[in-house]
Design a protein around this motif. Structure first.
Motif: not given
Length: 263
Positions: A44, A157-158, A160-161, A165, A184, A187-188, A191, A220, A224
Motif C-alpha cells: 500500500t 503504485a503498480a 499496490t495494484a 490482483g 481491490p 488499491a483503487a 492509485v 493503468v 492491466n
C-alpha cells in the motif's frame, strides 16, 4: 483509541514501510518482518517508499541540467541512478518476465526460463526499449525534475495494484508473499490518490494537470494488459511481474507526461 492499539498500528505501519523501502530501494532497513500483514502495508505504501529513489533521480536531473549536459545524457544518467538505487531489481524482473513470455506457450517452460537468472534476447530488447523510453522522456522533461521524481514514485503504485490482483503463479517467492494482500478497493483508492498527487505536482511545475491524469489512466491500462498476458502465460503473477509492472508503468507515465500537449 487506546494507547496500546495506537502503538500496535504505528508499529505495523513502520514495519510495512521498512519492508517496502528494503524491497524497493537500497535504503538499509535491517531485519524486516515478511508476514502477509506487513506485506499488505508495504504494498500500500510502495509509492511513498520510493521517495529516496525519486529524490535521487530528481536531484540527478537538476544537477546534470545545471551543468548544461545534453538532455539525452541527463536522461541516461537518471535511469542509471534509478537502477543503482533499486539494485536493478525491477529491471531484472522486466527482463525475466519478457524472457518468460517469449519462451513459448508452455507454462512450466516459461517459469523455468524466468528462474534461470540470465538475460535472453527478449529480455535484452525489453530492457533497451523501456530504458530508452525512460531516458528519452526524461530528456524531454529535463526542465521539470520534480515531475520526473513524482513519476518514479507514481510508477510504484503498480505494486499496490498487483497486490490486489490475480493469484500468484507459484507457491513461493515474492509474488506469493505480496499477491492478494491488498483489497481491490484500497488499491483503487491508492492509485487514484497517486494520480491526483502527480497531477498536483505537474500543476505546480507548470504543466497541465490533465496530462498527469491521462498518463495515470494510460499506465493503468498498460499494466492491466501486462497482467492479463502474464496470467494467461504463467497461470498467475510472480515477483518478476511486479518488477516488470513497475518499469512499464514508470516508462508509460514519463512518455505521456513528455508529450508537448501538456506544455
Amino acid at each position: 483509541m487506546s494507547s496500546r492499539l495506537w502503538e500496535a498500528l504505528m508499529a505495523n505501519l513502520l514495519a510495512g514501510l521498512r519492508l517496502a523501502m528494503g524491497t524497493l530501494s537500497v535504503v538499509p532497513v535491517g531485519e524486516v518482518d515478511t508476514s502477509r500483514s506487513t506485506a499488505r502495508v508495504a504494498m500500500t505504501l510502495a509509492p511513498v517508499a520510493a521517495l529516496p529513489v525519486a529524490v535521487g533521480v530528481g536531484l540527478t536531473v537538476w544537477a546534470a541540467d545545471l551543468a548544461q549536459l545534453s538532455p539525452l545524457v541527463v536522461g541516461f544518467l537518471a535511469v542509471a541512478v534509478s537502477a543503482l538505487l533499486t539494485r536493478c531489481m525491477h529491471l531484472d524482473g522486466l527482463a525475466d518476465t519478457a524472457d518468460g513470455l517469449g519462451a513459448g506457450w508452455d507454462r512450466e517452460r516459461a517459469l523455468a526460463v524466468m528462474k534461470r537468472g540470465d538475460v535472453g534476447p527478449m529480455g535484452a530488447v525489453a530492457l533497451v526499449v523501456v530504458l530508452g523510453l525512460e531516458a528519452a522522456s526524461v530528456a524531454a522533461l529535463v526542465d521539470h525534475p520534480v515531475v520526473i521524481g513524482a513519476a518514479w514514485c507514481a510508477g510504484r503504485a503498480a505494486c499496490t495494484a498487483l497486490a490486489a490482483g490475480p493469484s500468484p503463479a507459484t507457491t513461493g517467492g515474492m509474488g506469493a508473499l505480496m499477491t492478494r494482500t491488498v483489497s481491490p478497493a484500497v488499491a483503487a483508492l491508492a492509485v487514484a490518490l497517486v494520480a491526483l498527487a502527480l497531477a498536483g505536482v505537474a500543476a505546480l511545475s507548470g504543466l497541465q494537470p490533465i496530462g498527469a491524469c491521462v498518463a495515470a489512466a494510460v499506465a493503468v491500462v498498460v499494466v492491466n494488459a501486462l497482467v492479463i498476458v502474464c496470467r494467461r502465460r504463467f497461470g498467475g503473477i510472480t515477483g518478476d511481474v511486479f518488477g516488470a509492472a513497475v518499469e512499464v508503468a514508470t516508462a508509460t507515465l514519463l512518455v505521456v507526461l513528455a508529450s508537448g500537449a501538456w506544455r
